[in-house]
Scaffold this motif. Sequence first.
Motif, PDB file in Angstrom:
ATOM      1  N   ALA A  16       0.789  -1.267  -0.001  1.00 52.20           N
ATOM      2  CA  ALA A  16       0.004   0.023  -0.029  1.00 52.20           C
ATOM      3  C   ALA A  16       0.907   1.279  -0.025  1.00 52.20           C
ATOM      4  N   THR A  17       1.938   1.136  -0.454  1.00 55.41           N
ATOM      5  CA  THR A  17       3.100   2.332  -0.177  1.00 55.41           C
ATOM      6  C   THR A  17       2.421   3.616  -1.209  1.00 55.41           C
ATOM      7  N   TYR A  18       2.448   4.525  -0.402  1.00 57.06           N
ATOM      8  CA  TYR A  18       1.876   6.015  -0.834  1.00 57.06           C
ATOM      9  C   TYR A  18       0.525   6.042  -0.845  1.00 57.06           C
ATOM     10  N   ARG A  19      -0.248   4.947  -0.683  1.00 62.07           N
ATOM     11  CA  ARG A  19      -1.743   4.893  -0.608  1.00 62.07           C
ATOM     12  C   ARG A  19      -2.505   4.808   0.571  1.00 62.07           C
ATOM     13  N   THR A  20      -3.700   5.083   0.277  1.00 59.83           N
ATOM     14  CA  THR A  20      -4.782   5.036   1.451  1.00 59.83           C
ATOM     15  C   THR A  20      -5.305   3.544   1.592  1.00 59.83           C
ATOM     16  N   MET A  21      -5.390   3.126   2.835  1.00 60.27           N
ATOM     17  CA  MET A  21      -6.033   1.759   3.169  1.00 60.27           C
ATOM     18  C   MET A  21      -7.496   2.194   3.678  1.00 60.27           C
ATOM     19  N   GLU A  22      -8.475   1.810   2.833  1.00 55.94           N
ATOM     20  CA  GLU A  22      -9.921   2.416   3.249  1.00 55.94           C
ATOM     21  C   GLU A  22     -10.616   1.005   3.870  1.00 55.94           C
ATOM     22  N   TRP A  23     -11.177   0.941   4.886  1.00 52.91           N
ATOM     23  CA  TRP A  23     -11.626  -0.275   5.588  1.00 52.91           C
ATOM     24  C   TRP A  23     -13.204   0.044   5.408  1.00 52.91           C
ATOM     25  N   ALA A  24     -14.058  -1.007   5.148  1.00 56.15           N
ATOM     26  CA  ALA A  24     -15.452  -0.664   4.732  1.00 56.15           C
ATOM     27  C   ALA A  24     -16.122  -2.181   5.009  1.00 56.15           C
ATOM     28  N   GLY A  25     -17.586  -2.187   4.928  1.00 49.25           N
ATOM     29  CA  GLY A  25     -18.298  -3.093   5.038  1.00 49.25           C
ATOM     30  C   GLY A  25     -18.877  -3.446   6.163  1.00 49.25           C
ATOM     31  N   ASP A  26     -20.040  -4.141   6.279  1.00 53.95           N
ATOM     32  CA  ASP A  26     -20.877  -4.251   7.584  1.00 53.95           C
ATOM     33  C   ASP A  26     -20.067  -4.749   8.719  1.00 53.95           C
ATOM     34  N   ALA A  27     -19.130  -5.833   8.385  1.00 54.03           N
ATOM     35  CA  ALA A  27     -18.476  -6.461   9.579  1.00 54.03           C
ATOM     36  C   ALA A  27     -17.500  -5.409  10.046  1.00 54.03           C
ATOM     37  N   VAL A  28     -16.814  -4.498   9.454  1.00 57.90           N
ATOM     38  CA  VAL A  28     -16.142  -3.557   9.995  1.00 57.90           C
ATOM     39  C   VAL A  28     -16.711  -2.741  10.829  1.00 57.90           C
ATOM     40  N   TYR A  29     -18.016  -2.066  10.194  1.00 59.32           N
ATOM     41  CA  TYR A  29     -18.786  -1.047  10.989  1.00 59.32           C
ATOM     42  C   TYR A  29     -19.238  -1.626  12.206  1.00 59.32           C
ATOM     43  N   ARG A  30     -19.365  -3.120  12.329  1.00 57.79           N
ATOM     44  CA  ARG A  30     -19.835  -3.445  13.745  1.00 57.79           C
ATOM     45  C   ARG A  30     -18.647  -3.667  14.768  1.00 57.79           C
ATOM     46  N   PHE A  31     -17.510  -3.115  14.206  1.00 53.97           N
ATOM     47  CA  PHE A  31     -16.289  -3.117  15.106  1.00 53.97           C
ATOM     48  C   PHE A  31     -16.704  -1.758  16.175  1.00 53.97           C
ATOM     49  N   SER A  32     -15.825  -1.968  17.533  1.00 50.63           N
ATOM     50  CA  SER A  32     -16.047  -0.687  18.276  1.00 50.63           C
ATOM     51  C   SER A  32     -15.009   0.224  17.842  1.00 50.63           C
ATOM     52  N   MET A  33     -14.757   1.353  18.421  1.00 50.01           N
ATOM     53  CA  MET A  33     -13.662   2.248  18.142  1.00 50.01           C
ATOM     54  C   MET A  33     -12.318   1.699  18.292  1.00 50.01           C
ATOM     55  N   GLU A  34     -12.365   0.934  19.408  1.00 50.83           N
ATOM     56  CA  GLU A  34     -10.937   0.550  19.808  1.00 50.83           C
ATOM     57  C   GLU A  34     -10.368  -0.359  18.486  1.00 50.83           C
ATOM     58  N   GLU A  35     -11.464  -1.285  18.323  1.00 50.86           N
ATOM     59  CA  GLU A  35     -11.103  -2.415  17.191  1.00 50.86           C
ATOM     60  C   GLU A  35     -10.889  -1.602  15.697  1.00 50.86           C
ATOM     61  N   ARG A  36     -11.499  -0.510  15.252  1.00 50.53           N
ATOM     62  CA  ARG A  36     -11.244   0.221  14.365  1.00 50.53           C
ATOM     63  C   ARG A  36      -9.919   0.831  14.470  1.00 50.53           C
ATOM     64  N   MET A  37      -9.479   1.274  15.609  1.00 52.26           N
ATOM     65  CA  MET A  37      -8.268   1.793  15.716  1.00 52.26           C
ATOM     66  C   MET A  37      -7.234   0.794  15.438  1.00 52.26           C
ATOM     67  N   THR A  38      -7.257  -0.335  15.879  1.00 52.00           N
ATOM     68  CA  THR A  38      -6.462  -1.414  15.595  1.00 52.00           C
ATOM     69  C   THR A  38      -6.207  -1.581  14.215  1.00 52.00           C
ATOM     70  N   LEU A  39      -7.345  -1.603  13.491  1.00 50.94           N
ATOM     71  CA  LEU A  39      -7.301  -1.928  12.173  1.00 50.94           C
ATOM     72  C   LEU A  39      -6.724  -0.675  11.307  1.00 50.94           C
ATOM     73  N   CYS A  40      -6.786   0.485  11.644  1.00 53.04           N
ATOM     74  CA  CYS A  40      -6.026   1.530  10.931  1.00 53.04           C
ATOM     75  C   CYS A  40      -4.633   1.639  11.545  1.00 53.04           C
ATOM     76  N   ASN A  41      -4.365   1.167  12.496  1.00 53.06           N
ATOM     77  CA  ASN A  41      -2.849   1.451  13.301  1.00 53.06           C
ATOM     78  C   ASN A  41      -1.731   0.787  12.293  1.00 53.06           C
ATOM     79  N   MET A  42      -1.861  -0.382  11.635  1.00 50.08           N
ATOM     80  CA  MET A  42      -0.987  -0.946  10.929  1.00 50.08           C
ATOM     81  C   MET A  42      -0.863  -0.739   9.428  1.00 50.08           C
ATOM     82  N   ALA A  43      -1.574   0.353   8.993  1.00 47.62           N
ATOM     83  CA  ALA A  43      -1.574   0.727   7.665  1.00 47.62           C
ATOM     84  C   ALA A  43      -0.054   0.935   7.209  1.00 47.62           C
TER      85      ALA A  43
END
Lengths: 187, 433
Positions: free
Chosen positions: B196-223
């Motif tokens: 994903a060099t130089y790019r945005t990683m956009e996370w989406a989908g119903d399964a992702v939207y059911r995550f809490s903010m803490e789990e969402r932070m984990t998802l974004c943390n390792m881009a």
Amino acid sequence: MKKTIEGKAYVLGNDVDTDQIIPAEHLVYSLTDPEEKKNYGKFALSGVPQEAAGLPDGNHAFVDEGKFESEYTILIGGKNFGCGSSREHAPACLKIAGIQAVVAESFARIFYRNSVDGGFFIPFESKVRMTDDIKTGDTLLIDLGAETLTNKTSGKSFSLKSLGEVIDIIEAGNIFEYARKTGLIAK
Amino acid sequence: MAMTVTEKILAAHAGKESVVPGDNIWVDVDVLMTHDVCGPGTIGIFKEQFGQNAKVWDREKVVIIPDHYVFTKDKHANRNIDILREFVKEQDLPYYYDVGTDNYKGVCHIALAQEGHNRPGEILFGTDSHTCTSGAFGMFSTGIGNTDAAFILGTGKLWVKVPETMRFEFTGTFPPYIMAKDILLQVIGDIGVDGATYRTMEWAGDAVYRFSMEERMTLCNMAIEAGGKNAVIEADEVTLEYLKGRTDKPHTIHHSDPDANYYYKKTYNADEMVPIVAKPHSPDNKAAVTECTDVKLDRSYIGSCTGGKLTDFIAAAKLLKGKKVAIDTFIVPATREVEQDLYKTKMDGESLADIFKNAGALLGEPSCAACLGGPKDTFGRANSTEVVISTTNRNFPGRMGSKQSQVYLSSPYTAAASALTGHITDPREFLNN
């Protein structure tokens, strides 16, 4: 800006991360105090595993014991050079150790940006893989106008990618000089 | 013109109607965050470039969070925190979370969220590569070096190349033993450390939207471990609920247009996900936990911005409750708020902190601690040939200290299950009982 850069090569592989370039325990020294800052030269690339330190053979110290500068002034890398942390200590330590150019197949984004905006050295991208054709200790010549790197030891030449849009910042010296030149900040 | 959420945020901050990937633009910065490792260097460059008496562009927009080398005797590290203190005093900065006071927080990325500095639609730069964590709030956030940070301190602006966006969508439902960390290691393994060099990683989908903010932070943390510039999840009701009581500043929620241009799109079936580890020495060295059960471990480490939040410790406690660990197990809450929650949150009347202590785990003070090795006296640092399973974000050679150590990255469930057995263990072995 210089037209050519000549020096001895130090060759590394793919995915050289910022913890290899400057291990986290050394991030404590001042980057402004001239004496303390020398430590960054001393520990530059000290996190690279022995077998990968100076390819193809490995086991080449980048900076000799007790020294603060390296005899090598051009770094050759593979893919994704400088991945990992945003620590500007990474390009800074290479500059302090005497590096004048890093030529890699590709760079991680923040390392590339830090090298350019901070004016530490020019990060060149090569068009082809060079790590199999350049040995640590070979004498290299980079011609900025022709966008080539020549291995004077073997005679082989490589094309470099154009610096593209960052050339203006590189020519100005760093992001501050560029912003002064373009009127974004006062001179 | 159709745009992604990242493009919309960048355009709005550049005073433009629209932007396209590849555009070089100057953006107005909403928040600049720095810490003890990069703050002193940033301050040095700021003074050199703008003058000894220069003032920062907007004192309300600078946030300083010491978190890396906090509980150490290292004299240089302690001197660096003094440099931060002096600068905060001189500039009269309101958002400084000092060591040794009641205002100390801990790991910057989690503290930013807890203290209300993450707001949808804003632009946040930080002198730390895991600044991409804040993208969980539907904002643009990314890591920069000292020079760029000093430039922002003086001008409030920075140039940005508009990134292309890669979209990762998860349909269906994640199984109960799967955490955001498993998803992340799966995707990084699929696309590689420069995928994903130089790019945005956009996370989406119903399964992702059911995550809490803490789990969402984990998802974004390792881009950043995939080379990404930023990660983003559109803000929604879950985001707004988290923001309540943390900030009342106005914010803007952006959505990606359905016909926006993407560099890459992939849809995963959430139901098919399995527990994943990243083997030494690269975050993309993916393997299913079931393939690694013969790996003997010396240590389990649960902490950091990636794996040291309350959700992570609730997961670990579910497995450790009423049992004893077989190997050295280190528990490092990301922040003071998380630490306090370890005492307040109970399972069948027993606090998480007591569950960990009774299981024989060691509790550390909130900070980055051994995630990045740090000074020799750092809590949990690998000083020899340890084989470690860790909920942190990087397993580069020497990352947690010694070059001879080996680090396996995993979810808190997997790290806790492995702590109980002394070898890499599938959490389903304990969760199904």
